[in-house]
Design an enzyme around this catalytic site. Structure first.
Site, PDB file in Angstrom:
ATOM      1  N   CYS A  24      -2.883  11.440   3.507  1.00 30.19           N
ATOM      2  CA  CYS A  24      -3.226  10.572   2.365  1.00 30.19           C
ATOM      3  C   CYS A  24      -2.953  11.270   1.043  1.00 30.19           C
ATOM      4  O   CYS A  24      -2.616  10.633   0.049  1.00 30.19           O
ATOM      5  CB  CYS A  24      -4.702  10.188   2.406  1.00 30.19           C
ATOM      6  SG  CYS A  24      -5.141   9.005   3.685  1.00 30.19           S
ATOM      7  N   HIS A  74      -4.635   1.843   7.120  1.00 24.94           N
ATOM      8  CA  HIS A  74      -3.223   2.118   6.831  1.00 24.94           C
ATOM      9  C   HIS A  74      -2.569   2.647   8.103  1.00 24.94           C
ATOM     10  O   HIS A  74      -3.237   3.251   8.951  1.00 24.94           O
ATOM     11  CB  HIS A  74      -3.060   3.179   5.731  1.00 24.94           C
ATOM     12  CG  HIS A  74      -3.487   2.718   4.373  1.00 24.94           C
ATOM     13  ND1 HIS A  74      -4.259   3.491   3.537  1.00 24.94           N
ATOM     14  CD2 HIS A  74      -3.242   1.567   3.695  1.00 24.94           C
ATOM     15  CE1 HIS A  74      -4.478   2.836   2.409  1.00 24.94           C
ATOM     16  NE2 HIS A  74      -3.867   1.675   2.475  1.00 24.94           N
ATOM     17  N   GLU A 122       0.810  -1.220   0.000  1.00 24.97           N
ATOM     18  CA  GLU A 122       0.000   0.000   0.000  1.00 24.97           C
ATOM     19  C   GLU A 122       0.847   1.276   0.000  1.00 24.97           C
ATOM     20  O   GLU A 122       0.342   2.363   0.260  1.00 24.97           O
ATOM     21  CB  GLU A 122      -0.942  -0.015   1.206  1.00 24.97           C
ATOM     22  CG  GLU A 122      -1.897  -1.198   1.214  1.00 24.97           C
ATOM     23  CD  GLU A 122      -3.090  -1.033   0.284  1.00 24.97           C
ATOM     24  OE1 GLU A 122      -3.722   0.034   0.312  1.00 24.97           O
ATOM     25  OE2 GLU A 122      -3.395  -1.985  -0.468  1.00 24.97           O
TER      26      GLU A 122
END
Length: 447
Positions: free
Chosen positions: A365, A248, A174
């Site tokens: 993000c 995450h 990720e």
């Protein structure tokens, strides 16, 4: 050698909408089917970029991807012209249309994992593209992400861009959202902390939500990025917080230089990790937020840790937060106490990023951190660096092409596809990227 951290922020795409595609991301699920405002979304991101650039923090942009992504629908067996395919999928399988129209590439913390030249065995900056294979809509991103990064980091004597790992669950990666770098000056060697949620022969893993990052993937990325093996730590994220919506690591921890700002429940063996970092990072400081002051659920709801921690010239740090933190009395009380205490975090700046936040993406993000020396920075495509002229040009571009209202039903509109391709065609010229999108390479711009 002197180096600075440059934040490369993702531009929100023209098809930004709320589809609830991301199981494990509670904000995404909660806002499913709400009406979005793509123009407001892109402008909220641009305002953050420009404000930070004006404050002296180097800032650049990464463009959105082509959406709806017709090649993926052709792979799924839909045939005909682009317009016919849109009509068919809207009638037969609207979920696929939403997936191939996702604006998720804006969260560029998932685009790649970065190794600065000071940490690399060959002295280059390395970027390994993330495969994002836990979610179909995100697994589509890697090829175009790679093309964009190669167009931005062109100089192969300074930069190495690596293709994503194979698209299998064992190697789920990720990107930088599960990666932290700790150390002193940016230009000095640092310690890279890779955070994973699962490994093949370890039964400790979440029960409710998927662990997207594997240890096997983290180890492979460290090898590809040529990180000095003496400068790497692999740590497991606490599976219990993954089950509370921490999909995450950047939803529960953020680092900058010698500081790790995290929740006390962030990692599986947190005391051991903190001691490791203390012995390997000079002046290391852990700021662990107790559950008694901020619960994990409040941290997820406000994205307290999905903040940016930036170094100012005087050595102090600025915490860049979403407005949701200010709106939550308990979190805001904690933050005001934090900046008054004796630690490097001395100031806060709040941004309204509600359009992104409603899909589960906060300030961290939206950005990919890349540490660059002056020579390396000069080698970056200069057209992507944020300044007054680019800010003005991108706002005018957004005004021309972005809609101020979008629903799932609008995704089938062939005009939206045409508007998006025309917008990206203009953007690639503005940012001097060349033909990075599939529609530009196949001559399919007119559908």
């Amino acid at each position: 050698m002197t180096a600075h951290e440059v934040n490369f922020d993702g531009l929100v795409g023209l098809t930004h909408h709320y589809a609830g595609l991301s199981f494990g991301n509670e904000a995404s699920t909660r806002h499913r089917f709400q009406v979005s405002n793509p123009r407001l979304a892109v402008k909220q991101g641009l305002l953050k970029m420009k404000a930070l650039a004006d404050a002296g923090f180097p800032q650049a942009v990464i463009p959105p991807h082509e959406r709806p992504f017709i090649p993926a629908l052709r792979q799924l067996g839909f045939t005909g012209s682009d317009e016919q395919i849109l009509d068919k999928v809207a009638r037969q399988a609207p979920r696929w249309l939403s997936s191939v129209s996702s604006a998720s590439p804006m969260w560029v913390a998932n685009a790649a994992t970065v190794c600065p030249s000071a940490d690399a065995l060959d002295g280059k900056v390395h970027l390994t593209v993330a495969n994002l294979n836990n979610k179909f809509h995100r697994a589509l991103e890697a090829p175009v992400t790679e093309a964009l990064l190669r167009a931005i980091f062109r100089d192969e004597s300074q930069f190495s861009v690596h293709s994503a790992l194979p698209q299998v669950a064992l190697l789920g990666d990720e990107g930088a959202a599960n990666h932290n770098r700790l150390g002193g000056e940016y230009g000095s060697a640092g310690v890279q902390l890779f955070v994973y949620g699962r490994e093949e022969e370890n039964e400790i893993r979440p029960a409710r939500y998927p662990a997207r990052q594997s240890r096997e993937a983290s180890e492979a990325v460290a090898r590809l990025n040529q990180v000095n093996p003496q400068q790497v730590i692999f740590a497991q994220q606490n599976p219990e917080v993954i089950d509370q919506g921490v999909f995450h690591n950047d939803v529960i921890a953020v680092s900058n230089r010698q500081v790790l700002f995290c929740h006390e429940a962030a990692f599986a063996r947190q005391k051991v990790l903190i001691n490791q970092l203390r012995t390997r990072v000079d002046g290391f400081m852990a700021i662990e937020v107790p559950a008694g002051e901020v619960s994990v659920s409040d941290a997820v709801a406000t994205y307290l840790f999905n903040s940016q921690l930036l170094s100012r010239n005087d050595g102090s740090m600025l915490l860049v937060l979403p407005r949701e933190c200010q709106d939550h009395a308990g979190v805001w009380r904690y933050l005001n106490k934090l900046v008054a205490e004796d630690n490097p975090i001395s100031a806060m700046q709040v941004f309204d990023l509600r359009e992104s936040m409603a899909n589960g993406g906060g300030p961290a993000c939206l950005r990919l951190r890349v540490v660059l020396t002056e020579e390396e920075r000069r080698a970056v495509n200069p057209a992507v660096m944020m300044n007054d002229a680019l800010f003005t040009a991108l706002n005018a571009w957004a005004d021309r092409y972005y809609r101020d209202r979008l629903t799932a039903a609008d995704l089938a509109d062939p005009l939206l596809l045409r508007e998006g391709r025309e917008a990206l065609d203009v953007l690639t010229r503005l940012l001097d990227l060349g033909s990075v999108y599939p529609f530009q390479q196949t001559g399919a711009a007119d559908g």
